[in-house]
Design a protein around this motif. Structure first.
Motif, PDB file in Angstrom:
ATOM      1  N   GLU B 161       0.822  -1.211   0.000  1.00  0.00           N
ATOM      2  CA  GLU B 161       0.000   0.000   0.000  1.00  0.00           C
ATOM      3  C   GLU B 161       0.859   1.265   0.000  1.00  0.00           C
ATOM      4  N   ILE B 171      -4.988   5.121  -3.412  1.00  0.00           N
ATOM      5  CA  ILE B 171      -4.991   3.681  -3.216  1.00  0.00           C
ATOM      6  C   ILE B 171      -5.398   3.269  -1.799  1.00  0.00           C
ATOM      7  N   SER B 172      -5.081   4.111  -0.813  1.00  0.00           N
ATOM      8  CA  SER B 172      -5.317   3.740   0.578  1.00  0.00           C
ATOM      9  C   SER B 172      -6.792   3.611   0.933  1.00  0.00           C
ATOM     10  N   PHE B 176     -10.160  -4.551   0.541  1.00  0.00           N
ATOM     11  CA  PHE B 176      -9.950  -5.854  -0.071  1.00  0.00           C
ATOM     12  C   PHE B 176     -11.041  -6.116  -1.109  1.00  0.00           C
ATOM     13  N   ARG B 193      -7.609  -4.516  -5.197  1.00  0.00           N
ATOM     14  CA  ARG B 193      -6.898  -4.814  -3.947  1.00  0.00           C
ATOM     15  C   ARG B 193      -7.077  -6.301  -3.669  1.00  0.00           C
ATOM     16  N   SER B 194      -6.210  -7.087  -4.227  1.00  0.00           N
ATOM     17  CA  SER B 194      -6.334  -8.544  -4.136  1.00  0.00           C
ATOM     18  C   SER B 194      -4.998  -9.165  -4.492  1.00  0.00           C
ATOM     19  N   ASP B 200      -1.939  -8.575   2.126  1.00  0.00           N
ATOM     20  CA  ASP B 200      -2.553  -7.407   1.506  1.00  0.00           C
ATOM     21  C   ASP B 200      -1.765  -7.107   0.231  1.00  0.00           C
ATOM     22  N   PHE B 202      -2.056  -5.669  -4.260  1.00  0.00           N
ATOM     23  CA  PHE B 202      -2.802  -5.163  -5.408  1.00  0.00           C
ATOM     24  C   PHE B 202      -2.440  -5.953  -6.661  1.00  0.00           C
TER      25      PHE B 202
END
Lengths: 120, 379
Positions: B161, B171-172, B176, B193-194, B200, B202
């Protein structure tokens, strides 16, 4: 006398007994080892027999017996800490000592110059 | 025969080679199995900081309703998968399975609702077959496009992140399984976000021509290392995630594969859109009554890795066989062997003592809950 095989093992031969390990090239190719299984002392192997197993995160590989002989000693230090094989493959990371059935069999193996040519 | 000349290359091939990638054939592509750091360090680095994976060999498909109504595309997709696609909100992604008429699994995939279309990511080895299958089944209702013009990379790990936020501040706010279009260094990207590591992170779809630029920006960050397929496999295994072709295939159902969580209530018995996918009769019955075998996690007592195809028995002589290992290896973060496999119903309880056949010996293993490491998804 230091000899090498096409299967990337080295043999240091003294008084009819060969100390056997895998080469720097082999250790690099295998990557970080996480498990080593050694043969039992007293076991006999023919050339090409599966004498030991090494495992990286990814895969298991066999270590072949380089010549006919009997296992007279194994390096328990590498079963306790397989990373020794990566950090010092041609020293502290040796695998086993093999009493050769016929010392003259070693004549057919490569010397260091020939092996270096093989792996480039 | 040397098939290397027939292997396809991803848009990151030149970069992969320049980074010291050890290239191997995988699913018809020349892919890096590891880079100079090696599998162990790459694995540990991903869980400690951030790792960048080239997963461009995977298939990216857009599914657009010919009617212009995205709900028609959702309903069409629901005829292929046992998951809730109609209820998947815009900007959200969900794990899914293509099932066959026997209830087996043709592939596992991700489906994202992009508002005016759906965006689907399928496995590399299955993508041509999946695309032909989708074309045959829903091609009359939906326009399907396989995007070989886009690369796909995954940035995974606890620092993913903060690294990505330096390129794209928004992005934050993603959770998920959120999916968004974004502009990374002037490249028109799709970010979700996966990932498939249990961390965690992207997954970023990038136009092929701009991929190397975006990846170099990411790799310039001191927290980021390139990660090969070797560590991708050990990371997903520790996370308890299935590898299609090993842990799930046409001979395993979603229930046998312990993937019931992927089948939402609305598609189950009594649900508003019950059934209506291939193999529904088998799968709905197994959801109610269970299956004869099930995928479970396995921990070995010793240090010897237990790998795929090892036989599982209830006795140390290996006579009472109850299953087979489908994936196994060494878990660098677990610091020991981890595996998964299928066992009969009687042997699925965590704590069950079994024995795995490894090089002629039967080594003690224990059925264990998965994942083997705690996942860190930002839900």
């Amino acid at each position: 006398m230091l000899k090498f095989t096409e299967e990337h093992e080295w043999l240091k031969i003294e008084g009819g007994v060969a100390t056997v390990g895998i080469t720097v090239h082999a250790a690099e190719q295998l990557g970080d080892l996480v498990f080593v299984e050694l043969p039992e002392v007293g076991a006999t192997f023919e050339k090409g027999g599966d004498a030991a197993t090494v495992e990286s995160v990814k895969a298991a590989s066999d270590v072949y017996c380089p010549l006919d002989g009997e296992i007279v000693e194994v390096n328990e230090a590498i079963t306790a800490d397989p990373s020794l094989v990566n950090s010092d493959p041609q020293g502290a990371g040796w695998f086993f000592k093999l009493k050769l059935a016929n010392v003259s069999d070693a004549d057919g193996l490569m010397d260091e110059a020939a092996y270096k040519e093989l792996v480039g | 025969m040397d098939g290397s000349s027939e292997l396809k290359k991803t848009p990151l091939h030149a970069l992969n080679v320049s980074l010291g990638g050890r290239m191997v054939p995988f699913a018809g592509y020349e892919m890096p199995v590891q880079y100079t750091a090696g599998v162990m360090k790459e694995h540990l680095h991903t869980r400690a900081a951030a790792g960048l994976f080239d997963v461009s060999h995977m298939g990216q498909v857009t599914v657009r309703a010919r009617s212009g109504d995205n709900a028609d595309a959702a309903r069409a997709l629901e005829t292929l998968v046992p998951v809730d696609v109609v209820g998947l909100g815009e900007g959200r992604q969900r794990y899914a399975l293509f099932t066959n008429d026997e209830g087996g699994i043709l592939d596992d995939l991700m489906i994202a609702n992009r508002g005016d279309h759906f965006y689907v990511v399928v496995n590399a080895a299955c993508k041509d077959q999946d695309f032909a299958y989708m074309q045959a089944k829903i091609g009359d209702v939906c326009e399907l496009t396989l995007h070989d013009d886009r690369a796909l990379v995954a940035l995974q790990g606890p620092h993913a992140e903060s690294v990505l936020a330096e390129l794209w501040a928004d992005i934050s706010s993603m959770r998920f399984m959120d999916v968004r279009a974004c502009d990374l260094h002037d490249a028109d990207c799709i970010v979700s976000r996966s990932g498939y590591t249990g961390e965690d992170g992207f997954e970023i779809s990038i136009p092929a021509a701009l991929t190397e630029t975006v990846c170099r920006r990411l790799l310039d960050h001191p927290d980021v290392l390139p990660i090969g397929l070797g560590a991708r496999d050990s990371l997903r295994l520790e996370a308890g995630l299935c590898l299609y072709g090993n842990d799930i295939d046409t001979s395993t159902t979603p229930v046998e594969g312990a993937l019931e969580w992927a089948i939402q209530k609305v598609r189950r018995k009594g649900g508003e859109r019950e059934g209506g996918f291939p193999g529904a009769s088998v799968i709905l019955d197994q959801l109610e009554n269970g299956a004869a075998r099930r995928r479970v996690g396995l921990r070995a007592e010793g240090r010897a890795p237990v790998r795929a195809s090892a036989v599982l028995a209830t006795d140390p002589e290996g006579e009472d066989v109850v299953g087979t290992v489908t994936s196994g290896g060494f878990g660098p973060n677990v610091d020991g062997p981890v595996a998964m496999g299928y066992v009969t119903k009687a042997a699925i309880a965590p704590g069950t003592q079994l024995y795995a056949g490894v090089r002629g010996k039967f080594l003690p293993v224990t059925v264990a809950a998965m994942p083997f490491v705690k996942n860190t998804f930002k839900r």
